[in-house]
Design an enzyme around this catalytic site. Structure first.
Site, PDB file in Angstrom:
ATOM      1  N   LYS A 209       0.853  -1.188   0.000  1.00 39.91           N
ATOM      2  CA  LYS A 209       0.000   0.000   0.000  1.00 39.91           C
ATOM      3  C   LYS A 209       0.893   1.244   0.000  1.00 39.91           C
ATOM      4  O   LYS A 209       1.578   1.521   0.978  1.00 39.91           O
ATOM      5  CB  LYS A 209      -0.873   0.031   1.260  1.00 39.91           C
ATOM      6  CG  LYS A 209      -1.882   1.165   1.216  1.00 39.91           C
ATOM      7  CD  LYS A 209      -2.378   1.585   2.574  1.00 39.91           C
ATOM      8  CE  LYS A 209      -1.600   2.705   3.197  1.00 39.91           C
ATOM      9  NZ  LYS A 209      -1.509   3.942   2.415  1.00 39.91           N
ATOM     10  N   GLU A 287      10.698   1.061   9.871  1.00 42.42           N
ATOM     11  CA  GLU A 287      11.643   2.168   9.736  1.00 42.42           C
ATOM     12  C   GLU A 287      10.845   3.411  10.090  1.00 42.42           C
ATOM     13  O   GLU A 287      10.012   3.863   9.313  1.00 42.42           O
ATOM     14  CB  GLU A 287      12.176   2.178   8.294  1.00 42.42           C
ATOM     15  CG  GLU A 287      13.527   2.818   8.183  1.00 42.42           C
ATOM     16  CD  GLU A 287      13.395   4.224   7.656  1.00 42.42           C
ATOM     17  OE1 GLU A 287      13.294   5.139   8.511  1.00 42.42           O
ATOM     18  OE2 GLU A 287      13.363   4.411   6.439  1.00 42.42           O
ATOM     19  N   CYS A 321      13.424  11.169   7.226  1.00 37.02           N
ATOM     20  CA  CYS A 321      13.549  10.743   8.620  1.00 37.02           C
ATOM     21  C   CYS A 321      15.007  10.805   9.089  1.00 37.02           C
ATOM     22  O   CYS A 321      15.272  10.694  10.280  1.00 37.02           O
ATOM     23  CB  CYS A 321      12.976   9.355   8.807  1.00 37.02           C
ATOM     24  SG  CYS A 321      13.492   8.241   7.519  1.00 37.02           S
ATOM     25  N   GLU A 417      10.283  15.484  15.802  1.00 37.42           N
ATOM     26  CA  GLU A 417      10.852  15.508  14.463  1.00 37.42           C
ATOM     27  C   GLU A 417      10.262  16.724  13.725  1.00 37.42           C
ATOM     28  O   GLU A 417       9.035  16.880  13.660  1.00 37.42           O
ATOM     29  CB  GLU A 417      10.435  14.208  13.760  1.00 37.42           C
ATOM     30  CG  GLU A 417      11.355  13.782  12.679  1.00 37.42           C
ATOM     31  CD  GLU A 417      10.946  12.419  12.097  1.00 37.42           C
ATOM     32  OE1 GLU A 417       9.830  11.944  12.318  1.00 37.42           O
ATOM     33  OE2 GLU A 417      11.790  11.852  11.380  1.00 37.42           O
TER      34      GLU A 417
END
Ligand code: ADP
Length: 514
Positions: A209, A287, A321, A417
């Site tokens: 997906k 991840e 990331c 983040e």
């Protein structure tokens, strides 16, 4: 200066000779009107497919908010259907030889290289990143096809010396089965190939997906995979809207036919998938988010450190990331570093549409991303950080590259983040202090440091609790190297010689009565 630009519209090339200083805005902003390989259907069992409900959702260009097209809004039942096809395909795909799988993967890589410009256009159209960066991603993505074509042929078992004279110990490695994958929008091509090519090389089949913002890169890859000879059912793409992501994800995690889940995305969603996968005890690779420390010691080479910051911080407009998140600079070099970084940011960063030549900073992915990033900046300023550059919304999904100094650990941009073009710089005094700051987070993906002191380099490399460390380097992602996080940043490694293990089961065979 006159430059020659080539557009490919509806299969024919149009060459324009134009004067750079007088490029009108509509040419500067020109996105391709017709793009090859752009499919508005999902891909299941080797066929372009609709959702059983007939529902679709819109995909928009983040640069101008215009609709690119639609794709099917599939649900749990559509996903189950795709899993069934993947299971059927697995029965024959696992019987192919490694050499046969290798030949198909290599052919796929050749076709992607041949068509890299078209694939890059699709990527820029749906993600917004500059065309040159998109082309770089396509080449990086393709490198996983080539790498796993080679690795497929090196899945060796073992014969282990036995303590018993009548028994032999053999170890076989076999494909785990159907692999369910969920991928993010920031690398719409490479995150797919890094996962899917490892699985396919191992002899597994895939139901993937893609992110709702960027499904077209995934679908384009399917057309080329088919041309390369990948049999029906080996790679299936289930598209769905954000509203259906939960039910599609749950089906992938809980369906007993799926034996492996691989996800790249936020930590919050990763934890949901891990929990859901517990019900069938699936092997899981994750991840997830980072909070990368980027440390500059007094001994650092200033140009190298600033160059490293530019590379690490501003790729994909700060939306990766592994982007530098907490820039920690030692007090001796701090003023020079801020001055130099401000100069280079002003000189080298250009915000604009990804198709416009010279753009280095495309839009953020959507309106929420802009609001989140601006929230970080306002929070930092309110708590005492000094705004050196930027700090403004630039209309639509664009945000000005921003430099904040005197950031402190209580600010949102230090704790979360950032995922945007914000360089948030803290000052520190000692190595002990900075190790503590760097490691005091639940994240453990990427960490960077710049130093010319060899013993400090070794100490830091060992002490940082991160899965990926850049020493005097801001760009380290390479197919040959393992990519994966520690702590809450993830499970498992992708790429490299370790990547294939995620899709293999080990079987011990005891040959007795010898
Ligand atoms: P972001 O916020 O950057 O989009 P996400 O982790 O939310 O990061 O999204 C990464 C991928 O996870 C996308 O493909 C998205 O559709 C998918 N996703 C989001 N929520 C869920 C969920 N509850 N279950 C499964 N997949 C999800």
């Amino acid at each position: 200066m006159a430059i020659c630009m080539t557009f490919r519209a509806a299969g024919s090339k149009v060459h324009l000779l134009i004067n750079k200083s007088s490029i009108p805005w509509y040419i500067k902003m020109a996105a391709p009107t017709s793009v090859r390989f752009l499919h508005e259907k999902a891909y299941v069992n080797g066929k372009w497919a609709d959702a059983a409900s007939g529902k679709t959702f819109d995909v928009v260009n983040p640069s101008n908010g215009k609709k690119i097209g639609v794709v099917p809004d599939m649900d749990a039942a559509d996903t189950q259907n795709a899993i069934q096809f993947a299971q059927t395909a697995f029965e024959s795909w696992k019987e192919t030889t490694a050499k046969e799988r290798s030949v198909i993967l290599r052919k796929w890589s050749e076709l992607c290289i041949e068509n890299k410009d078209e694939l890059a256009k699709i990527l820029t159209l749906e993600n917004g990143k500059p065309l040159a960066e998109a082309t770089g991603e396509v080449m990086y993505g393709t490198s996983f096809m080539e790498w796993f074509a080679e690795e497929a042929r090196r899945v060796y078992g073992d014969i282990i010396p036995s303590p018993a004279k009548t028994k032999k110990i053999l170890v076989l490695k076999q494909p785990i089965g159907v692999a369910g994958m969920i991928t993010p929008w920031n690398f719409p091509n490479a995150m797919i190939t890094r996962k899917a090519c490892a699985a396919i090389a191992a002899g597994c089949t895939v139901v993937l997906k893609p992110a709702e913002d960027t499904p077209y890169s995934a679908l384009a890859l399917c057309e080329l995979a088919e041309k390369a000879g990948l049999p029906p059912g080996v790679l299936n793409i289930v598209t769905c809207s954000r509203a259906n992501a939960g039910v599609v994800g749950k089906m992938l995690c809980e369906n007993p036919m799926v034996k492996k889940i691989s996800f790249t995305g936020s930590t919050v969603v990763g934890k949901i998938l891990l929990q859901q996968s517990a019900s069938t005890v699936k092997k899981v690779s994750l991840e997830l988010g980072g909070n990368a420390p980027f440390i500059v010691f007094d001994s650092a080479d200033l140009d190298q450190a600033v160059n490293g910051t530019m590379n690490s911080k501003f790729r994909c407009s700060g939306q990766t990331c592994v982007c530098a998140n907490r820039i920690l600079v030692q007090e001796g070099i701090y003023p020079k570093y801020i001055q130099k970084l401000a100069e280079v940011m002003t000189r080298d960063l250009k915000v604009g549409d990804g198709f416009e030549s010279g753009t280095t900073q495309g839009p953020l992915i959507n309106h929420n991303a802009v609001e989140k990033v601006d929230g970080h900046v306002q929070d930092a300023i309110q708590k005492g950080a000094k705004l050196v550059l930027g700090g403004q919304k630039k209309g639509g999904n664009f945000y000005a590259p921003t430099l904040l100094q005197d950031v402190t650990l209580d600010m949102k941009c230090a704790k979360e983040e950032i995922f945007g073009p914000i360089a948030a710089v803290h000052k520190f005094k000692t190595e002990e202090e900075v190790i503590k700051i760097a490691n005091t987070t639940t994240a453990g993906l990427a960490g960077y440091f710049f130093s010319q002191n060899i013993s400090q380099i070794w100490r830091m490399a060992e002490k940082l609790e991160y899965g990926l460390i850049g020493v005097n380097e801001g760009l380290f992602s390479m197919t040959e190297a393992p990519f994966g996080g520690w702590k809450e940043s993830g499970l498992g490694s992708e790429g490299s010689k370790y990547g294939l293990n995620e899709y293999l089961e080990i079987k011990y065979v005891c040959l007795g009565g010898m």
